[in-house]
Scaffold this active site. Structure first.
Site, PDB file in Angstrom:
ATOM      1  CD  GLU A  75      -2.770  -1.172   2.474  1.00  0.00           C
ATOM      2  OE1 GLU A  75      -4.007  -1.021   2.456  1.00  0.00           O
ATOM      3  OE2 GLU A  75      -2.121  -1.388   3.513  1.00  0.00           O
ATOM      4  CG  ASP A  77       6.172  -0.291  -2.249  1.00  0.00           C
ATOM      5  OD1 ASP A  77       6.428  -1.509  -2.269  1.00  0.00           O
ATOM      6  OD2 ASP A  77       6.853   0.544  -1.609  1.00  0.00           O
ATOM      7  CD  GLU A 154      21.235  10.709  25.381  1.00  0.00           C
ATOM      8  OE1 GLU A 154      21.285  10.431  24.179  1.00  0.00           O
ATOM      9  OE2 GLU A 154      20.915  11.822  25.832  1.00  0.00           O
ATOM     10  CE  LYS A 156      30.205   8.466  24.147  1.00  0.00           C
ATOM     11  NZ  LYS A 156      30.761   7.775  22.975  1.00  0.00           N
ATOM     12  CB  CYS A 453      65.706  -6.450   3.295  1.00  0.00           C
ATOM     13  SG  CYS A 453      66.296  -6.125   4.969  1.00  0.00           S
TER      14      CYS A 453
END
Length: 737
Positions: A75, A77, A154, A156, A453
């Site tokens: 619906e 869409d 809150e 983080k 090396c």
């Protein structure tokens, strides 16, 4: 409870939005269209487009913010399809805030810089109950012990901080945090994030004239995992963790890519605003909810600080059950008047702190130990691990520090090992699980020759590390080049490890001075280097010739000389030649430089190859003298007469910045811990020897937040978040600017 949960509010919101859109259309857009096209658009078409946009915004809000959709995807869409068809037939009516415009804009060449009207500050860190109580006590000491204080807490979220500006209720700009003062303009990308409103609404029918909303762009863990599966299936880069995925997705120059990424947004604060007066953080969050922003439902307000601590401890245990990654809990003093009274020190508000969760650990199998060669020739053993996940991050390798570390812990190839992400960033092997051994495990020792090396390696007396002494070792040159061009050194844009390896393996460069001999002809026949890229790179190389002396000293990669000590050496000698000619005794006479570091510096400049390099740098035009006047020593600062040593990586400033602040406060920087050291400042992944020695000598150990507090109100103190407004009541922060 958010106002949009009420059907009556939905109706009034839609009516208010419809009226505002019609007013804007008839007063601003329609006359322009009539003049431009010489005809009128049917009011019925405008009404249908307006109603479709309002409906789609409502459904977007319910789906992406409330997680409570009232229609099916099919619906939704169908409604979107209708709007797209109408806008395609009437392109003159397409607006930037239409729901159809979340698909992204044409690719940009680069991100423009945005100056934040108010700094986006960092937070101090607390790691346990004692740290939280110490922060609370500082707040009470500054406000008065009998002051009544409320706190907002809150989770983080581990994402990307964002500042989003609205003018007359419409999104006009979005910027990253950047360095806190200057960010990057990512407006086109943020427009594609479906939980970010393009148009603001309020139950009262009135929205602020202008407002900056601050929050976090993030990915849910499940969305991140699906994205990585898609990336892997198509052969594209997979992301290390949700934060990395969010940051990488948001910083795409092509915002159509961002539009396809599962990004979300949580609002957590307000910056400058015109047209609203708010008294507290909690009230501001409710106001943001009413404007249509997603606000974390787990935010709480407490008046009892013991409840704050209980919240932190609860969320530490609930961490693995969250749908998003969180690395701690943020605690803020609620009242804006109290926030203003507490103010800001350096780049941290005194009225907020972050309770950080401890590092994560896990177990896996150590498959192999490989040795990498660093820029100084140092051989670094690294563990190749059976891939496993720690906190949403797939770990496949980790540091083993050095041979002594491996031998002392009896870590063997094939062992089941414990791995820790130090500071939630750097994985390291902690040790073996001896009880899990089967007898097939193999002891390991450092190879006798360089893996790059083939030169026999050396170990200097008293040192834990092995070195390749060959200055022409290809891997050393690549790593030296990578360090030379890095941001903290000579800062050559367009150069990195890939380019350094390409130039070294192609024979274009044998040392860092050869960079300054490159010209347009040097790139002939090299794939991927067009005229513009060549010019930009050569311009960057030329600009690097005039970097400050301390950056040049740091770029040389002298063993045991980081950016902090490089600054001290530059200020003392003011010339690379004078530094190169200094004896060990000269170096040891500098406060903070001990015998080991003095010997390391003198040994570096005693090497004929290094002397030749300095001469070559002078010949190619690199500035090796400090042309600025020497700063007068500070004798009356809060750290006058004190010597501080820094170890590890600081979170909110570089070690160079920390050293400058300490010196501006009258302090001195030491390279090693001695009896003369007054404080050791410890960041993430500190050097064990410095930390242990400080404990042995009973030297006070500071974290970054404690250092900032010790510095006090120096010249480096950041601009307060809000300007002083004497006419406002003590308990009210007027945001009507």
């Amino acid at each position: 409870m958010c106002c949009y949960n009420s059907p009556d509010n939905d109706k009034s919101l839609s009516t208010a939005s419809h009226s505002l859109t019609r007013l804007w259309y008839y007063s601003c857009l329609r006359p322009h269209i009539m003049e431009k096209r010489g005809r009128m658009t049917s009011p019925a078409i405008l009404d249908r487009i307006t109603k479709l946009r309002d409906e789609l915004r409502q459904h977007n809000y319910r789906y992406h913010v409330l997680d409570d959709p009232t229609i099916s995807d099919a619906e939704y869409d169908a409604l979107m399809r209708q709007l797209r068809e109408l806008e395609a037939a009437h392109p003159e009516l397409v607006t930037p805030d239409s729901p159809t415009q979340r698909v992204g804009a044409p690719p940009a060449e680069r991100f423009a810089k945005v100056q934040h009207p108010q700094p986006m500050l960092s937070l101090s860190n607390a790691f346990d109950r004692q740290d939280l109580l110490a922060w609370r006590d500082r707040v009470l000491r500054l406000l008065g012990s009998d002051t009544k204080i409320a706190y907002v807490v809150e989770p983080k979220i581990d994402g990307l901080a964002m500042a989003i500006t609205y003018d007359q209720g419409r999104l006009v700009q979005a910027a990253t945090r950047g360095d806190g003062y200057t960010g990057e303009d990512v407006t086109a990308n943020v427009r594609t994030v479906k939980s970010v409103p393009l148009v603001l609404h309020h139950p009262s029918g009135s929205v602020p004239r202008r407002i900056e909303v601050r929050g976090e762009i993030y990915m849910r863990i499940a969305d991140f995992e699906r994205l990585n599966e898609q990336q892997a299936a198509t052969g594209d880069k997979v992301f290390a963790n949700p934060r990395n995925g969010a940051a990488g997705s948001l910083r795409q120059l092509d915002s159509t890519i961002t539009a396809g990424r599962p990004l979300r947004f949580f609002a957590y604060g307000i910056g400058p605003v015109e047209g609203a007066t708010l008294n507290s953080q909690h009230q501001a969050l409710e106001y943001l909810r009413d404007l249509g922003f997603p606000v974390n439902p787990d935010i709480r307000r407490y008046e009892d600080f013991e409840e704050v601590i209980a919240y932190c401890e609860e969320w530490m245990s609930r961490r693995d059950r969250l749908v998003y990654e969180a690395d701690g809990v943020v605690i803020k003093v609620d009242g804006f008047g109290q926030q203003r009274e507490l103010g800001v020190v350096a780049r941290e508000p005194r009225w907020a702190t972050a309770f950080k969760f401890p590092a994560r650990e896990g177990t896996t199998t150590l498959l192999e130990i490989v040795v990498n060669v660093g820029r100084t020739g140092k051989l670094n053993p690294n563990a190749i691990l059976e891939p496993f996940t720690i906190g949403g991050v797939t770990v496949a390798n980790a540091t083993l520090h050095n041979e002594d570390y491996i031998v002392s812990r009896d870590i063997r190839i094939g062992d089941r090992v414990t791995v820790k992400r130090a500071g939630d960033v750097i994985p390291q092997v902690v040790g073996p699980i001896v009880g899990a051994r089967t007898g097939s495990e193999r002891p390991w020792h450092m190879p006798e020759t360089c893996p790059s090396c083939g030169t026999p390696v050396v170990r200097h007396p008293g040192e834990a590390d092995y070195y390749c002494p060959n200055r022409l070792c290809p891997e050393q040159i690549v790593r030296s080049m990578e360090h030379w061009v890095s941001q903290g050194a000579m800062d050559i844009v367009g150069m990195g490890e890939r380019q350094a390896r390409q130039f070294v393996e192609g024979g274009m460069i044998k040392d860092v001075a050869d960079l300054y001999l490159l010209n347009e002809e040097s790139f002939a026949g090299i794939e991927g280097y067009g005229p513009k890229r060549i010019k930009n790179l050569l311009d960057g190389i030329k600009a690097s010739k005039d970097r400050p002396l301390h950056r040049l000293i740091s770029a040389l990669g002298i063993p045991n000389v980081g950016s902090t000590l490089a600054l001290t050496l530059a200020r003392h000698f003011r010339s690379l030649s004078r530094l190169a000619d200094a004896s060990e005794e000269d170096l040891r006479a500098i406060d903070g430089i001990g015998p080991h570091v003095a010997q390391s510096i003198a040994r570096y400049f005693a090497e004929p190859d290094h002397r030749d390099l300095i001469d070559k740098l002078k010949r190619v035009g690199v500035q090796t003298e400090d042309t600025q006047p020497a700063p007068e020593p500070v004798t009356d600062g809060p750290l006058s007469g004190k010597t501080l040593v820094i170890t590890g990586t600081l979170g909110n400033m570089t070690r160079e910045q920390a050293a400058e602040r300490i010196q501006q406060a009258g302090g001195k920087i030491g390279s090693g811990v001695t009896k003369k050291t007054d404080y050791l400042v410890v960041g993430e992944e500190p050097g064990g020897s410095k930390y242990n020695k400080a404990q042995q000598l009973n030297i006070p150990i500071l974290n970054e937040a404690q250092l900032v507090e010790l510095l006090g109100a120096t010249a480096t103190e950041a601009v307060p978040v809000v300007a002083d407004e004497p006419e406002a009541a003590d308990d009210q922060l007027k945001l009507d600017i």
